[in-house]
Design an enzyme around this catalytic site. Structure first.
Site, PDB file in Angstrom:
ATOM      1  CE  LYS A  26      48.816   1.563  40.332  1.00 36.36           C
ATOM      2  NZ  LYS A  26      49.313   2.468  40.535  1.00 36.36           N
ATOM      3  NE  ARG A  96      53.366  -0.103  40.760  1.00 37.76           N
ATOM      4  CZ  ARG A  96      53.477  -0.487  39.318  1.00 37.76           C
ATOM      5  NH1 ARG A  96      53.295  -1.714  39.395  1.00 37.76           N
ATOM      6  NH2 ARG A  96      52.766   0.065  38.448  1.00 37.76           N
ATOM      7  N   GLY A 105      45.220  11.423  44.695  1.00 37.25           N
ATOM      8  CA  GLY A 105      45.243  11.959  45.952  1.00 37.25           C
ATOM      9  C   GLY A 105      45.571  10.895  47.610  1.00 37.25           C
ATOM     10  CG  MET A 107      52.134   7.245  48.962  1.00 38.99           C
ATOM     11  SD  MET A 107      52.890   5.646  50.046  1.00 38.99           S
ATOM     12  CE  MET A 107      54.099   5.264  48.901  1.00 38.99           C
ATOM     13  NE  ARG A 349      45.923   3.234  33.799  1.00 39.09           N
ATOM     14  CZ  ARG A 349      46.498   4.178  35.348  1.00 39.09           C
ATOM     15  NH1 ARG A 349      45.303   4.363  35.747  1.00 39.09           N
ATOM     16  NH2 ARG A 349      47.303   4.856  34.664  1.00 39.09           N
ATOM     17  CG  HIS A 465      13.186  29.957  27.004  1.00 33.24           C
ATOM     18  ND1 HIS A 465      14.497  30.798  25.931  1.00 33.24           N
ATOM     19  CD2 HIS A 465      12.372  29.759  26.053  1.00 33.24           C
ATOM     20  CE1 HIS A 465      13.337  31.166  24.736  1.00 33.24           C
ATOM     21  NE2 HIS A 465      12.110  30.799  25.197  1.00 33.24           N
ATOM     22  CB  SER A 774       2.813  11.058  25.499  1.00 27.77           C
ATOM     23  OG  SER A 774       3.869  11.613  25.215  1.00 27.77           O
ATOM     24  CB  CYS A 841       6.729  13.788  24.844  1.00 25.77           C
ATOM     25  SG  CYS A 841       5.729  14.513  26.321  1.00 25.77           S
ATOM     26  CE1 TYR A 861       5.795   8.028  22.496  1.00 26.36           C
ATOM     27  CE2 TYR A 861       4.451   7.032  21.552  1.00 26.36           C
ATOM     28  CZ  TYR A 861       5.062   7.993  22.397  1.00 26.36           C
ATOM     29  OH  TYR A 861       3.922   9.168  22.617  1.00 26.36           O
TER      30      TYR A 861
HETATM   31  P1  ADP Z   1      50.910   5.289  39.107  1.00 31.23           P
HETATM   32  O1  ADP Z   1      49.762   4.902  39.210  1.00 31.23           O
HETATM   33  O2  ADP Z   1      51.455   6.727  39.760  1.00 31.23           O
HETATM   34  O3  ADP Z   1      51.155   5.635  38.213  1.00 31.23           O
HETATM   35  P2  ADP Z   1      52.511   3.237  39.488  1.00 31.23           P
HETATM   36  O4  ADP Z   1      52.620   1.879  40.522  1.00 31.23           O
HETATM   37  O5  ADP Z   1      51.474   3.220  38.561  1.00 31.23           O
HETATM   38  O6  ADP Z   1      51.892   4.987  39.374  1.00 31.23           O
HETATM   39  O7  ADP Z   1      54.128   3.844  39.428  1.00 31.23           O
HETATM   40  C1  ADP Z   1      54.989   4.840  38.929  1.00 31.23           C
HETATM   41  C2  ADP Z   1      56.114   4.771  37.666  1.00 31.23           C
HETATM   42  O8  ADP Z   1      56.860   3.869  38.617  1.00 31.23           O
HETATM   43  C3  ADP Z   1      54.902   4.254  36.780  1.00 31.23           C
HETATM   44  O9  ADP Z   1      55.849   4.582  35.364  1.00 31.23           O
HETATM   45  C4  ADP Z   1      55.663   2.436  36.604  1.00 31.23           C
HETATM   46  O10 ADP Z   1      55.615   2.007  35.645  1.00 31.23           O
HETATM   47  C5  ADP Z   1      57.024   2.925  37.866  1.00 31.23           C
HETATM   48  N1  ADP Z   1      57.334   1.589  38.833  1.00 31.23           N
HETATM   49  C6  ADP Z   1      56.501   0.716  39.512  1.00 31.23           C
HETATM   50  N2  ADP Z   1      56.859  -0.393  39.955  1.00 31.23           N
HETATM   51  C7  ADP Z   1      58.033  -0.618  39.326  1.00 31.23           C
HETATM   52  C8  ADP Z   1      59.400  -1.597  39.411  1.00 31.23           C
HETATM   53  N3  ADP Z   1      58.403  -2.718  40.261  1.00 31.23           N
HETATM   54  N4  ADP Z   1      59.588  -1.362  38.192  1.00 31.23           N
HETATM   55  C9  ADP Z   1      60.195  -0.697  37.609  1.00 31.23           C
HETATM   56  N5  ADP Z   1      59.389   1.055  37.473  1.00 31.23           N
HETATM   57  C10 ADP Z   1      58.642   0.342  38.105  1.00 31.23           C
HETATM   58 MG    MG Z   2      51.040   3.498  36.815  1.00 35.11          MG
END
Ligand code: ADP
Ligand code: MG
Ligand code: MG
Length: 890
Positions: A26, A96, A105, A107, A349, A465, A774, A841, A861
């Protein structure tokens, strides 16, 4: 001093996309987007090294971290003209998590951090929109309370619901600032109750608590389990991104959305995704309100596409989409927010996609000039082509699940249920589509499996089989469906109280292992168009040839249709199960003397000659490797009294004598018993007949078509050079005899299968008498591991699960053991004979990882089942590119 914090946005970008190891996916892409001029709210990334440091030093941050965070935050404040914690114009941020690979998994994101009882008033004044300010505050308490303080999210939802009920409104957006204040009062109480402390009011404390929660979540049980399942090392660590907030919840000119730059299910070049007006972050995926489509083209009646509702922001997004695709040269999965008609990018991504989309996107992007042919070849996972070569269930079609087994062979099929191979053949001959349902299958069921559209077994694994044969034939198969009970006597199957009788219709999805009641609509595979184009590109770069394992004319035709460049393995014994022949085969085996055997063999000769004639015709001059009789004889033994009596009559002997003979022939360990060239040495007349049939057929086709086939006669299960010398001499003698009779000569090769460790280790000796090797990696795997494939299903899955073996070695070639022997044999063989032709083969010939291995040891091959041929062509091309091999695309 180590740099622990990297800034992005507002013209100060310290990271790049290729820094994902340090900054997480990210963070790296936020910096990349910002540096190519896309509108990214400024922020900073705390590196994955901080995470590692934290865990290596008793949960302590590096001492310089606090100072670096402070400086980076100050830069953000300056860029947006707001101050963190300011009661007049407060800066709010999101916190984030972001590992190298996206990881459930971890946060969840906390938005609107920096709000408290004082700053919320400032936000209300500064924005002139109290509803928005209080909505943001309640969102913050809810997210921070849930993910940082661990308060059960139901508590928060109950409080909102109560207020909504009281006000008589359905949508969150209908609540006013006053309503939100009431919700917030409830939230604070809930936090106090659950944690024993008031909701934290100090923005700086909030920030560090959120950062700590991200690093803490790296070691939570969910994340640990996910890493274990996906082979992600704990040392990778996660990064933390802190970013200035932009607001999609400020009114009707605001929105938030998630979308793909192309359709991830079909690959079509249209914007695909969803957005919500007046919403924030997770609202789109949370399902509280129904998101709307992006483009007019994808809007159903009544829907409000962004293209119409926010034309300016949409146009900007379309421009961004182009910039992103040009830059990343791949389809992107993006997150955005529109604040008062201004677009902000929050994530990008490479997007996940179906096999069909992956193919279309690769070919389209190459045509659009975004990538070249080599790159397009690398973009498609060879194994995924399997899904495209078979009919698949129409995703939109209604269906009723009966039960689930293993996805043993891909493709989908509908048909009436039959419980025996004979019945399958009979009903298929009458033009019906049948699904053969067996508890398990054996070689005697082959004709029924061939006649069936699909196969369902209730016992056995991915290498049972049924699974192996079905994959070879390209029949969809669901194996080991333990939830289904089959009752042959009652001619019915049942699962979960549902009974299906013979003659009723079911549908199998071999790609998922699902079994459905009744017929489900299908989509036919597309072998032309993009598929053909990609295959053409792949063929230009690959070094290894691709052949097919095929015995029947149908298999040979399928193989050619899929682009096979010859037959790498024709298993002659598979030709012996035909009802017309099995009688003569049994006589041959049961005869106690050569004379009886010869009589039976002379009955088989015309059949074999006919088989080979057809194969040679279809393969039109391409090489055809024919393996002489190999399997343990017991596979052909008569079982029933009736069958024994029939054979006795044919041979003119007593039934009792036949029963005795059957007992004599029984072996304790047939896999290592009287089979392969051992049979050819005990009973030379068998190989003599087969060699004669091959040469007579070759001569006939050469005369008929003017294109002489090049038979490659393969002697199975050789363990010493002497065995090959003896059998080879036999074959050569037959060749001379037939050539003399026909008045013409043909080119042919005699070689051997390397499928025993001793053969591999003495390959230099064996090579002196062989024109080709083979690698029969099915038996080689059995003998190297000392593992019977038929019995391995009982414990092998557990071995893979416990990571004692990384993969099932019958599916993917074991490079360390079996592969080492292959390499030794290849080197020793070529050391003696430079031009020795080398191929593989076993089932592995269609497995991409194994094909990669074959490239590295320089095989000429690979040979695989007809339906795997395109997979092998693409995998061989990728292997060649990987090896930096020939490039004829330029
Ligand atoms: P995830 O990996 O679960 O997608 P994200 O970190 O990408 O978590 O964020 C979750 C949501 O919060 C997404 O929709 C993202 O666009 C929104 N978001 C994250 N940071 C901001 C920000 N600075 N301003 C507005 N929306 C945000
Ligand atoms: Mg996201
Ligand atoms: Mg999330």
């Amino acid at each position: 001093m180590t740099q622990w914090v990297y800034s992005f946005g507002a013209g100060h970008n310290e990271g790049r996309a290729d820094m994902r190891n340090l900054l997480g996916g990210k963070g790296a892409n936020l910096a990349e987007m910002a540096s190519i001029g896309l509108p990214v709210p400024p922020g900073f990334t705390i590196t994955t090294e901080v995470c590692t440091h934290y865990y290596e030093n008793g949960n302590q941050y590096p001492p310089e971290l606090a100072g670096q965070v402070k400086a980076a935050l100050a830069r953000v404040e300056q860029a947006v003209g707001l101050k963190f914690g300011d009661t007049e114009k407060p800066l709010l941020v999101s916190v984030r998590s972001g590992a190298r690979v996206s990881m459930p998994g971890m946060m969840d994101t906390v938005l609107n951090l920096g709000l408290n009882d004082a700053t919320v008033e400032g936000l209300a004044r500064a924005s002139g929109d109290p509803r928005f300010a209080w909505d943001s505050y309640r969102r913050f308490i809810q997210m921070f309370g849930g993910v940082v303080l661990g308060v059960d999210h139901h508590r928060f939802e109950e409080i909102i619901e109560a207020v909504k009920l009281d006000r008589g409104v359905i949508e969150d957006t209908a609540l006013t600032a006053e309503d939100w204040k009431e919700v917030i009062a409830g939230y604070k109480e809930a936090v106090q109750d659950a944690t024993g402390a008031p909701f934290p009011q100090d923005p700086e404390a909030q920030l560090w608590a959120a950062i700590g929660a991200v690093f803490g979540s790296w070691m939570n049980q969910r994340a640990i389990t996910y890493r274990k399942l996906h082979d992600i090392p704990a040392e990778w660590g996660t990064a933390v991104n802190v970013q200035a907030m932009v607001f999609g919840n400020m009114g009707e000119d605001c929105a938030t959305g998630v979308c793909f730059t192309r359709d991830p299910s079909t690959g079509e070049n249209v914007f695909y995704g969803e957005y919500l007006v007046n919403a924030q972050g997770e609202d789109v995926v949370a399902g509280i309100r129904t998101p709307q489509p992006m483009s007019k083209a994808r809007a159903k009646p009544g829907e409000k596409p962004m293209e119409e509702v926010m034309p300016a922001a949409y146009a900007e997004l379309v421009r961004v989409r182009e910039v992103l695709e040009k830059h990343y040269k791949d389809m992107q999965d993006i997150e955005f927010t529109v604040q008062q008609n201004r677009l902000y990018m929050l994530q990008t991504r490479n997007g996940k996609r179906t096999a069909a989309a992956s193919l279309k996107i690769a070919v389209d992007m190459c045509r659009e000039g975004l990538i070249d042919e080599r790159e397009a070849i690398k973009r498609v996972a060879p194994g995924s082509l399997d899904q495209l070569l078979h009919p698949t269930l129409d995703p939109k079609a209604p269906r009723k699940l009966l039960s689930k087994g293993l996805p043993a062979s891909p493709g989908a099929a509908s048909g009436i249920v039959v419980f025996s191979a004979d019945e399958a053949e009979l009903r298929a001959r009458e033009g019906e589509s049948v699904i053969l349902v067996r508890i398990e299958t054996s070689p005697e069921d082959i004709h029924g499996m061939h006649a069936a559209k699909g196969i369902l077994t209730t016992r056995g694994g991915m290498t049972s089989h049924a699974a192996v044969v079905a994959r070879g034939m390209g029949r969809p198969c669901v194996a080991g469906a333990g939830g289904i009970t089959v009752d042959y006597t009652a001619q019915a199957l049942s699962a979960g109280g549902h009974i299906i009788r013979a003659g009723e219709t079911i549908t199998l999805d071999g790609a998922t292992g699902e079994v459905f009641v009744g017929a489900v609509a299908m989509i036919e595979p597309q072998l032309s168009g993009d598929f053909a184009t990609l295959m053409e590109w792949a063929d230009k770069v690959r070094r290894m040839k691709v052949r097919a394992n095929a015995e029947t004319p149908l298999d040979a035709e399928t193989a050619r249709k899929f682009g096979a460049e010859g037959i790498g393995l024709c298993r002659t014994e598979h030709m012996f199960f035909d009802p017309e022949r099995i009688g003569a085969v049994r006589q041959m085996i049961m005869a106690e003397h050569e004379e009886g055997r010869r009589a039976a063999l002379s009955r088989l000769l015309p059949f074999q000659r006919q088989d080979f004639t057809e194969l040679f015709r279809i393969m039109a001059g391409l090489p055809v490797t024919i393996r002489l009789l190999d399997p343990p004889l017991h596979e052909f033994l008569p079982h029933t009294e009736e069958e024994i009596a029939e054979v006795a009559e044919g041979l003119g002997v007593e039934v009792a004598a036949m029963q005795r003979r059957a007992q004599d022939l029984a072996e304790a360990n047939p896999m290592l018993g009287h089979r392969g060239c051992r049979l050819g040495i005990s009973y030379p007349e068998i190989y003599e007949m087969q060699a004669r049939a091959i040469f007579e057929a070759a001569v006939a086709v050469a005369k008929e078509t003017g294109r002489a086939p090049v038979p490659e006669i393969m002697i199975p299960l050789v363990m010493t050079k002497r065995e090959l010398d003896i059998t080879r001499a036999e074959v050569e003698r037959m060749a001379e005899a037939v050539f003399a009779e026909a008045g013409m000569r043909l080119e042919y090769l005699v070689g051997t299968m390397i499928e025993l460790p001793r053969a591999a280790l003495t390959a230099n000796q064996i090579a002196e008498s062989a024109d080709f090797f083979s690698f029969g990696t099915n038996d080689l795997t059995q003998t190297v591991f000392g593992l019977s494939r038929d019995d391995a299903g009982k414990f092998l899955p557990a071995y893979v699960e416990k990571n004692i073996l990384p993969k099932d070695p019958f599916v993917s070639l074991d490079p360390d053991g079996v592969g080492a022997l292959v390499e030794i044999a290849a080197q020793k063989g070529r050391g003696v004979k430079n031009a020795l032709k080398l191929g593989i083969c076993g089932e592995h010939g269609g497995d991409p990882a194994s094909i990669q291995f074959c490239e590295t040891v320089g095989l000429d091959y690979v040979s695989c089942s007809p339906y795997r041929v395109p997979v092998a062509r693409l995998a061989a091309a990728q292997a060649a590119l990987h090896a930096g091999g020939v490039d004829r695309t330029a």
